[in-house]
Structures are given as structure tokens and as C-alpha cells.
Motif scaffolding. Structure first.
Motif, short mmCIF file in Angstrom:
data_model
loop_
_atom_site.label_atom_id
_atom_site.label_comp_id
_atom_site.label_asym_id
_atom_site.label_seq_id
_atom_site.Cartn_x
_atom_site.Cartn_y
_atom_site.Cartn_z
N LEU A 20 0.87 -1.17 0.00
CA LEU A 20 0.00 0.00 0.00
C LEU A 20 0.91 1.23 0.00
O LEU A 20 1.90 1.27 0.74
CB LEU A 20 -0.86 0.05 1.27
N LEU A 70 0.79 4.96 0.95
CA LEU A 70 -0.07 5.88 1.70
C LEU A 70 0.54 7.28 1.65
O LEU A 70 1.57 7.55 2.27
CB LEU A 70 -0.21 5.39 3.14
N TRP A 91 1.34 11.45 8.35
CA TRP A 91 2.26 10.33 8.11
C TRP A 91 2.07 9.80 6.71
O TRP A 91 0.93 9.63 6.25
CB TRP A 91 2.03 9.21 9.12
N VAL A 104 3.16 0.34 3.29
CA VAL A 104 2.93 -0.88 4.05
C VAL A 104 3.15 -2.04 3.07
O VAL A 104 2.29 -2.32 2.24
CB VAL A 104 1.51 -0.95 4.64
N PRO A 105 4.32 -2.68 3.15
CA PRO A 105 4.59 -3.78 2.22
C PRO A 105 3.60 -4.94 2.43
O PRO A 105 3.21 -5.23 3.56
CB PRO A 105 6.02 -4.22 2.59
N LEU A 106 3.21 -5.56 1.34
CA LEU A 106 2.31 -6.72 1.38
C LEU A 106 3.01 -7.89 0.70
O LEU A 106 3.77 -7.71 -0.25
CB LEU A 106 1.01 -6.41 0.64
N LYS A 107 2.74 -9.09 1.20
CA LYS A 107 3.44 -10.26 0.67
C LYS A 107 2.57 -11.49 0.84
O LYS A 107 1.94 -11.64 1.89
CB LYS A 107 4.74 -10.43 1.48
N MET A 116 -9.58 0.41 1.64
CA MET A 116 -8.14 0.17 1.52
C MET A 116 -7.50 0.11 2.91
O MET A 116 -6.79 -0.84 3.24
CB MET A 116 -7.50 1.29 0.71
N ILE A 117 -7.77 1.14 3.73
CA ILE A 117 -7.19 1.19 5.08
C ILE A 117 -8.09 2.06 5.95
O ILE A 117 -8.09 3.29 5.82
CB ILE A 117 -5.70 1.65 5.05
N ALA A 169 0.87 -8.22 5.83
CA ALA A 169 1.54 -6.91 5.81
C ALA A 169 2.85 -7.01 6.57
O ALA A 169 2.94 -7.68 7.59
CB ALA A 169 0.64 -5.87 6.46
N VAL A 208 -2.65 3.02 10.89
CA VAL A 208 -1.66 2.20 10.17
C VAL A 208 -1.20 1.04 11.05
O VAL A 208 -1.04 -0.10 10.59
CB VAL A 208 -0.48 3.07 9.69
N TYR A 238 -3.93 -1.55 11.06
CA TYR A 238 -3.93 -2.32 9.81
C TYR A 238 -2.83 -3.38 9.85
O TYR A 238 -3.05 -4.55 9.53
CB TYR A 238 -3.73 -1.38 8.61
#
Lengths: 219, 219
Positions: free
Chosen positions: A90, A92, A182, A186-189, B132-133, B192, B211, B214
Motif C-alpha cells: 500500500l 499511503l 504520516w 505498508v509492504p504486502l506479501k 483500503m485502510i 503486511a 496504520v 492495519y
């Protein structure tokens, strides 16, 4: 660098700075993925459905039962397209407009034919399973002829393709960078969890190396 | 239980035992996902592309720049379909034929219209970002009018839909169960990783609660 030729069909119109036509990069995306979205036209409506696939060179292999509406429709058309997307983060931002995702996607266009020859079908299914989990094909029970007979195996030849990749950070308007908001990634895997043995499995049978290797590579 | 009516368009033909038309289950799949594959017909070819979406009741919200070829084509047609798939496990059987994946997928069919009214557009974008968040919309810089003007917001009304879910173990032929072949599941999950602050961020700004929440829900 080998590139796919650009036509109206595969030329990326939006976000051209993220687009490329590099065969090696597109193959790398295909080999990192496992599920493609295949689209077809049904009574004038476009429908896309997820399918697992295998790849060898410029060929994509799909299979199903002999009565799959989508694959039969694609075979009648003689053409298909497939899209694979890997979601990486994501993004942001400080403003709504600059929210995004990092991803790698490939969209393929090509011709399709059914494989009729048993040897070709088996090789395609081996390629398919090797793509799902390398090393498994030689450890399972060989296919029965009646299983092969009831399996429809389709070979797509990639004629052209495009990739879109976003792999950078937040890209806010310069005047927004000092806002007290901020921003970041947010890395996703997609990860594998510990293998779960079938409850009917003989307790003497250990989790084999090819499954452990898959898990170690994806955990 | 509220169900979508079945027609030739949405009735699942293959694997009917995995199919359902339950509105609540389909909404649960949509709310667990984030990227849908939207398909459209371009010069007789079906193409599907990944898009992030939001959902509220029976509405799906998509957005893009004002010049997106796919969304403009869908608006001209007045109809669209979208498929969301969540991959849950590799199903590794003793025979090739019974290899499968566990997954939850939903395919939607409906009508589309463009939102013209600024208030409706902003509410749709808020729904989109909340999907999304959750919690981010109110913390970012409000949209400028010129940003809203250049954003194309499309509302799909779901008219009918179907879900397919496979969430069981290995289903081998009974006579294969005693074979000396490991069988089982390898669960897959999208997770995440730790948030990464933008390098231009003022060092006093902490990662905000929405954040962290999430991340905690998806790690």
C-alpha cells in the motif's frame, strides 16, 4: 533486450512511465505468480475468471474439465488474454490523489489451441504442476488414461504483452511534503504457512523435501 | 438468507457444490479483498485489468483519471463484471487430478454509472479509502477541487453475483489414500510487513494508529 511489439491492443495508455514490454521482465512476473485472470466474452459480456497456469517459453498452459464454458469459448474464438498481478505494498500518501499500490502486473494476448496428443498433454500438465510447486510431479501417482482423457489442456501462445510495475515510494505534491500527515509504505506479501498433512496420511510419511523447500522459499 | 437470483450469466456451471449466491458471503469476500479484476470488451477482445475498489451495500466504487480506456468503455456499455479472488491454500493430493487450491472468489455483474456530483464523488472516494485502510480518510489533506475534477468515479450497482469457495482438505480417490505419497495443504496468506515511513517525512511524525491497526490485523 527482447521486447514485445506495441499495438493498440497491448500499448499501455495510462501510466506509461510504469509500462514496459520487456519479455524477460514479463516472464519474471508470470513465474512469480500462479493465478491468472482469463477473460472471455459471453453473450456480449466480458467476464474474467481466475485460473492457475504454467509457463514454458512463450506458452501458457491452462487446464480444466472437458466442459469448461470459458475455455471452450476461448478455443472457439482462438484468442485469449490473461492478466497476472502481484500486490507488493500500500502506498499511503499525504493526499488522497497520490494514494496508490506497488505492484507488478502483466497482461498477455495470444492465440489458443487445445492439446490433443497425450504426450503433449502430459508435458503441459507437468509444466503446470512444476509451476505450482516444483519437484512434485515425479512424486505423485502417475495419471490414469481416463483422467488424461477427461482433462482439457489448452496452450496459449503469447503474441504480445505488456507489464506495469510500480515499485517506488510515496510521490506527493512538493507543497504537501511538510504537512503533519504520516506517509509511507505498508509492504504486502503472500506467504506460505506450515504444511498441514492430510488426516488420512500414513503417519510414517514425512513432509517431503519439495514441500519443505516451497515453504522455506515462501514463509 | 438473502440470495442473488440465478441466471445463465451468474450460475456456476462447474463445481456447483462449491458455488453459492448468498449476499452476506459474497459481501464478506468483497470486504476481505481489495483488488478486483474488471473485464471489458475492446474491439471484440475481452481484457481484464486489476483495480482497487470500495464497497457500500450493493455498490462498488472504482476510480481513475478521466481518460481511462477501460472505465470509459464500461460506462459506454452501461454494464460491467468484476471478480475478486482470495487464495487460501495449495491442495496437494496423491494424484495430479485432485490437486487444487483453496480459495474464495466472487464474480459480480451489474450496471455502471459515472458520479457527477462532487458530494457523491467524495463519499465514494471516502468509501474507497476506508476499504483500503480504515481510518485514513480523515487524517489526510482534504482534496482540492481540481483533483476531484480530474478524477473519474464510477459506481457499479451489483445486480447479480456468485461465489465459489473451496475450503476443505485433500479429496483423493479412496484407492489412492494408502499410496506412499505425502498429501496435505500448504496454507497461503497475504500479510503486511512493518510500515516504512517516507524518507521525506518529518522525524517527529509517528506511525499513526490506523496504520498500526492495519498492520496488526494483517501481519
Amino acid at each position: 533486450m527482447q521486447e514485445y511489439s506495441k499495438s493498440k491492443l497491448n500499448r499501455v495508455k495510462r501510466g506509461q512511465n510504469r509500462a514496459n514490454y520487456d519479455v524477460a521482465q514479463i516472464n519474471a512476473i508470470l513465474d512469480s505468480g500462479f493465478i491468472g485472470f482469463v477473460s472471455y466474452v459471453y453473450k456480449g459480456n466480458a467476464i474474467s475468471l481466475p485460473m492457475a497456469y504454467g509457463r514454458k517459453d512463450d506458452k501458457i498452459y491452462l487446464h480444466s474439465s472437458q466442459a469448461n464454458r470459458m475455455l471452450l469459448s476461448l478455443l472457439e474464438a482462438g484468442e485469449m488474454s490473461m492478466t497476472v498481478m502481484l500486490l507488493d505494498a500500500l502506498v499511503l500518501a499525504r493526499s488522497g490523489l497520490h494514494h496508490s499500490v506497488n505492484y507488478r502486473s502483466a497482461t498477455l494476448f495470444g492465440t489458443v489451441k487445445v492439446l490433443e496428443n497425450d504426450k503433449e498433454k502430459e508435458e503441459a500438465l507437468e509444466c503446470f504442476m512444476d509451476h505450482m510447486i516444483p519437484g512434485r510431479w515425479n512424486e505423485i501417482r502417475p495419471m490414469h488414461q481416463h483422467e488424461l482423457d477427461r482433462t482439457l489442456v489448452v496452450e496459449m501462445t503469447i503474441k504480445t504483452a505488456s507489464a506495469k510495475i510500480r515499485d517506488v515510494g510515496v510521490n506527493d505534491e512538493p507543497e504537501d511534503e511538510s504537512l503533519p500527515v504520516w506517509a509511507g509504505l505498508v509492504p504486502l506479501k503472500q506467504v506460505a504457512l506450515s504444511p498441514i498433512s492430510d488426516e488420512k496420511l500414513n503417519k510414517d510419511i514425512q513432509v517431503p523435501n519439495h514441500v519443505i523447500e516451497y515453504y522455506n522459499m515462501h514463509k
